[in-house]
Design a protein around this motif. Sequence first.
Motif, PDB file in Angstrom:
ATOM      1  N   ALA A  22       7.877   4.539  -0.099  1.00 12.79           N
ATOM      2  CA  ALA A  22       7.459   4.159   1.251  1.00 12.79           C
ATOM      3  C   ALA A  22       6.104   3.478   1.138  1.00 12.79           C
ATOM      4  CB  ALA A  22       7.369   5.388   2.160  1.00 12.79           C
ATOM      5  N   PHE A  23       5.941   2.396   1.891  1.00 10.39           N
ATOM      6  CA  PHE A  23       4.692   1.627   1.751  1.00 10.39           C
ATOM      7  C   PHE A  23       4.480   0.727   2.955  1.00 10.39           C
ATOM      8  CE2 PHE A  23       8.180  -0.718  -0.063  1.00 10.39           C
ATOM      9  CZ  PHE A  23       7.970  -2.051   0.251  1.00 10.39           C
ATOM     10  N   THR A  77      17.474   0.405   3.675  1.00 12.75           N
ATOM     11  CA  THR A  77      16.051   0.155   3.858  1.00 12.75           C
ATOM     12  C   THR A  77      15.705   0.059   5.333  1.00 12.75           C
ATOM     13  OG1 THR A  77      15.966  -1.016   1.745  1.00 12.75           O
ATOM     14  CG2 THR A  77      14.166  -1.429   3.281  1.00 12.75           C
ATOM     15  N   VAL A  78      14.571   0.644   5.678  1.00 10.04           N
ATOM     16  CA  VAL A  78      14.078   0.645   7.055  1.00 10.04           C
ATOM     17  C   VAL A  78      12.834  -0.242   7.147  1.00 10.04           C
ATOM     18  CG1 VAL A  78      13.241   2.057   8.973  1.00 10.04           C
ATOM     19  CG2 VAL A  78      14.904   3.017   7.350  1.00 10.04           C
ATOM     20  N   HIS A  79      12.796  -1.083   8.164  1.00  6.70           N
ATOM     21  CA  HIS A  79      11.601  -1.862   8.507  1.00  6.70           C
ATOM     22  C   HIS A  79      11.083  -1.396   9.860  1.00  6.70           C
ATOM     23  CE1 HIS A  79      12.337  -5.768   5.940  1.00  6.70           C
ATOM     24  NE2 HIS A  79      12.134  -4.691   5.205  1.00  6.70           N
ATOM     25  N   ASP A 138      12.853   3.725   2.220  1.00  7.26           N
ATOM     26  CA  ASP A 138      14.282   3.849   1.918  1.00  7.26           C
ATOM     27  C   ASP A 138      14.804   5.196   2.388  1.00  7.26           C
ATOM     28  OD1 ASP A 138      14.161   1.400   0.588  1.00  7.26           O
ATOM     29  OD2 ASP A 138      13.693   2.337  -1.324  1.00  7.26           O
ATOM     30  N   VAL A 139      16.061   5.185   2.857  1.00  2.00           N
ATOM     31  CA  VAL A 139      16.747   6.429   3.211  1.00  2.00           C
ATOM     32  C   VAL A 139      18.138   6.383   2.596  1.00  2.00           C
ATOM     33  CG1 VAL A 139      15.452   6.740   5.354  1.00  2.00           C
ATOM     34  CG2 VAL A 139      17.614   5.478   5.397  1.00  2.00           C
ATOM     35  N   TYR A 199       0.885  -1.160   0.000  1.00  2.00           N
ATOM     36  CA  TYR A 199       0.000   0.000   0.000  1.00  2.00           C
ATOM     37  C   TYR A 199       0.926   1.214   0.000  1.00  2.00           C
ATOM     38  CZ  TYR A 199      -4.037   2.929   1.212  1.00  2.00           C
ATOM     39  OH  TYR A 199      -5.060   3.872   1.208  1.00  2.00           O
ATOM     40  N   PHE A 200       1.144   1.782  -1.197  1.00  3.86           N
ATOM     41  CA  PHE A 200       2.164   2.811  -1.363  1.00  3.86           C
ATOM     42  C   PHE A 200       1.693   4.162  -0.853  1.00  3.86           C
ATOM     43  CE2 PHE A 200       3.630  -0.272  -4.546  1.00  3.86           C
ATOM     44  CZ  PHE A 200       4.987  -0.298  -4.252  1.00  3.86           C
ATOM     45  N   LEU A 201       2.614   4.830  -0.154  1.00  4.62           N
ATOM     46  CA  LEU A 201       2.435   6.238   0.209  1.00  4.62           C
ATOM     47  C   LEU A 201       3.223   7.112  -0.759  1.00  4.62           C
ATOM     48  CD1 LEU A 201       2.775   5.775   4.062  1.00  4.62           C
ATOM     49  CD2 LEU A 201       0.658   5.879   2.701  1.00  4.62           C
TER      50      LEU A 201
END
Length: 440
Positions: free
Chosen positions: A332-333, A355-357, A407-408, A294-296
Amino acid sequence: MSDVNIAAADALSPANGTVLRLIQAVKTAAAAGRGDEADQLLARAAQIAPAHPAVLNELGLRMMQRGEVAKARELFERATQCDPKHPVLWSNLASSLHALNMLPEELDAVERALSLEPRHLPSLLQKGMLFERSGDPRNAARAYRNALATLPAGQPLPESVAAAIEQARAVVVQDDAALAEAIRQRLTGIRERHGGGRFRRLDHCIDLLTGRRSRFHSQPTFMFFPELPTVEFFDRDEFPWLDAIEAATDEIRAELLSVLVSDREGLEPYVAYRDGVPLNQWKELNRSRRWSAYFLWNQSVPQPAHQARCPRTVELLKAAPQCDVAARGPTAFFSILDANTRIPPHTGVTNTRVTVHLPLIVPPNCGFRVGSETREWIAGKAWVFDDTIEHEAWNLSDTARGMLIFDVWNPFLTAAERDLARALTEAVGEYYGAGAEGVP
């Protein structure tokens, strides 16, 4: 012991081809259980060329099977004299010497084989067994490591050496544990002198030395930025801005749950290759909602309707150092992984980003591996990893797993390198055009 096809001796005589064909027929008949036929063929070969190394070797193998070890040794010695440049002959001689408990002579034969072919698996295993028998487990482990290094990945073990391979692995595991303990004892005082804290890089190094980890590299599918450290999971302390996001876990989870109730049609397959693209590991998940998103933001494009449903999440993400690259980022999703679903090992597009979880809904029996480290998600506890290192995920529970992914920029990039990496990525995209294969 090893079978062999030997094209040696004298270059050889015109009968050489006939002898080799007969020896091959002997092996075929014996493998099919036709013992009488094999004996007859071998006798014929021995009549034609009694001093041929292949004949002597086959006769030696027969003597070993019958327990006539001294006769086998004599035959193998004659074979090595006829053809001293064939490692299998020396290896078979070593086997007969082993059975006769002639350790120095056995070691000499093994070394002769390895001087001809350093990666000769039976000889490497024999060398390890010799050291074991001599009460030298450390050198046995070293020899066995060399043997195991010759095994092709993913291939079944030859039945003739399967038991020896398992023994080799067991000895190596024992040696790794003993080495780890020796290292621990040696370093304990030094660690304490330096505060006794955690030394992540050192501990990773020790794990590599002692077989607890394997070494993985950054393997981006698009762009590799050289000389950035290869880090599987980054230290959480390097990302203090994550504190605010973790603190808002309940609010973010509430927005995800609202989406799952009121806007499920907004979910789309995360893996969505078009026709004609080689799918490789993605065949099972391509265009499947078993792993949905579900993309932001999607490849730099805001999703206004989705963002309107998740205002708190969007507000928090805007404070993070997201990658801002035209037509590429930020992304971001919310990621939904269905029950009993695996995401296969894969790598991301570039190491200029990480990548951040943030785990939000975590049923039991879920896990995540990056390189050589496997972790379990804990709701509300974020981590950051390099997705260009091979990674995989699984949900073996009966309910869906949900998390926020974004992602950052790689924290090891300087401000100038970020600007240049952004422009470089955009230049490649502009050159090839939107949607070009191989461009993220």
